[in-house]
Scaffold this motif. Structure first.
Motif, PDB file in Angstrom:
ATOM      1  N   GLN A 188       5.521  -9.082  -1.479  1.00 10.61           N
ATOM      2  CA  GLN A 188       6.334  -8.251  -2.079  1.00 10.61           C
ATOM      3  C   GLN A 188       5.715  -8.800  -3.398  1.00 10.61           C
ATOM      4  OE1 GLN A 188      10.742 -10.795  -1.937  1.00 10.61           O
ATOM      5  NE2 GLN A 188       9.976 -10.575   0.363  1.00 10.61           N
ATOM      6  N   VAL A 189       5.775  -7.839  -4.987  1.00 14.67           N
ATOM      7  CA  VAL A 189       4.972  -8.299  -5.869  1.00 14.67           C
ATOM      8  C   VAL A 189       6.582  -7.781  -7.420  1.00 14.67           C
ATOM      9  CG1 VAL A 189       2.878  -7.316  -5.303  1.00 14.67           C
ATOM     10  CG2 VAL A 189       4.168  -5.358  -5.159  1.00 14.67           C
ATOM     11  N   ASP A 190       6.691  -7.485  -8.267  1.00 14.83           N
ATOM     12  CA  ASP A 190       7.786  -7.317  -9.472  1.00 14.83           C
ATOM     13  C   ASP A 190       7.331  -6.072  -9.727  1.00 14.83           C
ATOM     14  OD1 ASP A 190       8.996 -10.230  -9.140  1.00 14.83           O
ATOM     15  OD2 ASP A 190       7.249 -11.149 -11.015  1.00 14.83           O
ATOM     16  N   GLN A 191       6.067  -5.230  -9.572  1.00 16.89           N
ATOM     17  CA  GLN A 191       5.893  -3.909 -10.402  1.00 16.89           C
ATOM     18  C   GLN A 191       5.274  -3.854  -8.872  1.00 16.89           C
ATOM     19  OE1 GLN A 191       7.716  -2.611 -12.145  1.00 16.89           O
ATOM     20  NE2 GLN A 191       9.153  -4.249 -12.477  1.00 16.89           N
ATOM     21  N   LEU A 192       5.046  -2.530  -8.332  1.00 13.33           N
ATOM     22  CA  LEU A 192       4.222  -1.289  -7.123  1.00 13.33           C
ATOM     23  C   LEU A 192       3.042  -1.257  -8.213  1.00 13.33           C
ATOM     24  CD1 LEU A 192       6.792   1.003  -5.375  1.00 13.33           C
ATOM     25  CD2 LEU A 192       5.357  -1.415  -4.831  1.00 13.33           C
ATOM     26  N   GLU A 193       3.004  -1.066  -9.250  1.00 12.90           N
ATOM     27  CA  GLU A 193       1.837  -0.243 -10.072  1.00 12.90           C
ATOM     28  C   GLU A 193       0.686  -1.592 -10.557  1.00 12.90           C
ATOM     29  OE1 GLU A 193       5.281   1.692 -11.246  1.00 12.90           O
ATOM     30  OE2 GLU A 193       5.269  -0.569 -11.287  1.00 12.90           O
ATOM     31  N   GLN A 194       1.340  -3.035 -10.187  1.00 13.53           N
ATOM     32  CA  GLN A 194       0.382  -3.942 -10.629  1.00 13.53           C
ATOM     33  C   GLN A 194      -0.654  -3.782  -9.381  1.00 13.53           C
ATOM     34  OE1 GLN A 194       3.590  -6.835 -10.307  1.00 13.53           O
ATOM     35  NE2 GLN A 194       2.178  -8.187  -9.090  1.00 13.53           N
ATOM     36  N   ILE A 195      -0.450  -3.084  -7.610  1.00 15.86           N
ATOM     37  CA  ILE A 195      -1.577  -3.330  -6.876  1.00 15.86           C
ATOM     38  C   ILE A 195      -2.470  -2.924  -7.260  1.00 15.86           C
ATOM     39  CG2 ILE A 195      -1.731  -2.532  -4.499  1.00 15.86           C
ATOM     40  CD1 ILE A 195       1.164  -2.573  -3.872  1.00 15.86           C
ATOM     41  N   ASP A 196      -3.506  -3.342  -7.495  1.00 18.16           N
ATOM     42  CA  ASP A 196      -4.688  -2.961  -7.710  1.00 18.16           C
ATOM     43  C   ASP A 196      -6.057  -2.642  -7.230  1.00 18.16           C
ATOM     44  OD1 ASP A 196      -5.644  -5.081  -7.064  1.00 18.16           O
ATOM     45  OD2 ASP A 196      -6.289  -6.023  -8.596  1.00 18.16           O
ATOM     46  N   THR A 197      -5.786  -1.625  -5.406  1.00 20.19           N
ATOM     47  CA  THR A 197      -6.548  -1.714  -4.757  1.00 20.19           C
ATOM     48  C   THR A 197      -6.221  -0.303  -3.798  1.00 20.19           C
ATOM     49  OG1 THR A 197      -4.859  -3.108  -2.627  1.00 20.19           O
ATOM     50  CG2 THR A 197      -7.152  -4.510  -2.957  1.00 20.19           C
ATOM     51  N   PRO A 198      -7.261   0.160  -3.531  1.00 23.92           N
ATOM     52  CA  PRO A 198      -6.822   2.174  -2.935  1.00 23.92           C
ATOM     53  C   PRO A 198      -5.521   1.548  -2.115  1.00 23.92           C
ATOM     54  CG  PRO A 198      -8.859   1.782  -3.144  1.00 23.92           C
ATOM     55  CD  PRO A 198      -8.400  -0.175  -3.454  1.00 23.92           C
ATOM     56  N   PHE A 199      -4.929   3.408  -1.833  1.00 23.25           N
ATOM     57  CA  PHE A 199      -3.606   3.004  -1.456  1.00 23.25           C
ATOM     58  C   PHE A 199      -4.464   4.450  -0.512  1.00 23.25           C
ATOM     59  CE2 PHE A 199      -1.379   2.645  -5.595  1.00 23.25           C
ATOM     60  CZ  PHE A 199      -0.488   2.127  -5.616  1.00 23.25           C
ATOM     61  N   ILE A 200      -3.912   3.170   0.462  1.00 18.94           N
ATOM     62  CA  ILE A 200      -3.865   4.388   1.595  1.00 18.94           C
ATOM     63  C   ILE A 200      -2.396   5.550   2.113  1.00 18.94           C
ATOM     64  CG2 ILE A 200      -5.460   3.207   3.058  1.00 18.94           C
ATOM     65  CD1 ILE A 200      -2.996   2.274   4.797  1.00 18.94           C
ATOM     66  N   LYS A 201      -0.971   4.689   1.590  1.00 20.86           N
ATOM     67  CA  LYS A 201       0.014   5.641   1.889  1.00 20.86           C
ATOM     68  C   LYS A 201       1.109   5.414   1.962  1.00 20.86           C
ATOM     69  CE  LYS A 201       2.344   3.939   6.102  1.00 20.86           C
ATOM     70  NZ  LYS A 201       3.083   4.113   7.471  1.00 20.86           N
TER      71      LYS A 201
END
Length: 273
Positions: free
Chosen positions: A135-148
């Motif tokens: 769980q994160v406060d903002q999805l924008e803070q994800i710093d690894t490559p998306f797969i879907k």
């Protein structure tokens, strides 16, 4: 001769309790291995969730998981197909614009990410398909490559949401409303059919040597990569029309009983020849 069997899980191989007849599977799978037939689970579920599902009975199974964006076998990642970060972020903005209350599941190699404000009941639903969830406060803070990206909509508007996203992004991503409550977004041309074709190339198996099973809209491409394509009785009409055959429902062990008959016929054919 069948050399590869590919099946969807939810609504197809799994019953409505998200389980399967383990004793029957072990018997059928042992015979498949004796006949040199590879078995692949092709699903929207996270690969690690599938590994947990087949724990102790699934050695050697190919997993085409995370909506066919990853290929794993016996814990080893074989291939992965990423979604360009800017396209993922654009899709997230469009989903939020459509309805900020929708549950977005942003998937990477290491985990599925959801917003920290997620309703506990919906979080339990997410955990049914994803073994690793952060769980994160903002999805924008994800710093690894998306797969879907996957969207869960309890109000069953996935078709309207798909049309809303396609208005801006048609031809840039692959998007499918697999069910009324579920929508998946992946890299353009990355879907179950294409990933199965890649596995066929890896194994040296032709379409004529492949058998597939499915039930949902996102299984239509799966019907097109196997000469022996089966829709379970509870499948949607579009998938039934795309399939060569109809078998018993997911509640009636349709996949395993069909495989049991196929293995007997194939063994008989081998003994005669």
């Amino acid at each position: 001769m069948i050399k590869l069997v590919v099946t969807d899980l939810d609504g197809t191989f799994l019953n409505n309790q998200s389980s399967f007849d383990r004793e029957l599977f072990q018997s059928v799978y042992a015979r498949m291995k004796q006949q040199g037939i590879a078995f692949a689970a092709c699903t929207g579920k996270q690969c690690e969730r599938v590994e947990k599902l087949f724990e102790d009975v699934g050695e050697g199974i190919w997993i085409l998981g995370d909506s066919a964006t990853r290929i794993k076998r016996d814990g080893q990642l074989i291939r992965e197909f990423t979604l360009e970060r800017e396209l993922a972020q654009q899709a997230i903005r469009l989903i939020t614009e459509f309805d900020p209350q929708l549950t977005i599941i942003a998937c990477t190699s290491d985990s599925a990410y959801v917003h920290s404000s997620i309703d506990p009941a919906i979080y339990d639903i997410v955990k049914g398909s994803y073994q690793q969830v952060i769980q994160v406060d903002q999805l924008e803070q994800i710093d690894t490559p998306f797969i879907k990206l996957t969207v869960y909509d309890p109000w069953e508007r996935s078709t309207a949401l798909r049309e809303h996203i396609e208005h801006s992004m048609l031809g840039q991503i692959y998007i499918v409303d697999s069910e009324a409550r579920w929508l998946d977004i992946t890299e353009l041309h990355t879907h179950k059919g294409e990933t199965v074709r890649r596995l066929q190339e890896m194994l040296g198996v032709s379409m004529a040597e492949t058998m597939s099973f499915g039930d949902g809209e996102n299984d239509i491409e799966l019907m097109g990569v196997a000469e022996y394509s089966f829709a379970v009785r509870n499948a949607c009409e579009n998938t039934k029309q795309a399939a060569q055959f109809i078998t018993r429902s997911n509640e009636e062990n349709g996949v395993l009983l069909t495989l049991d008959k196929m293995l007997s016929l194939q063994a008989l054919r081998q003994s005669i020849s």
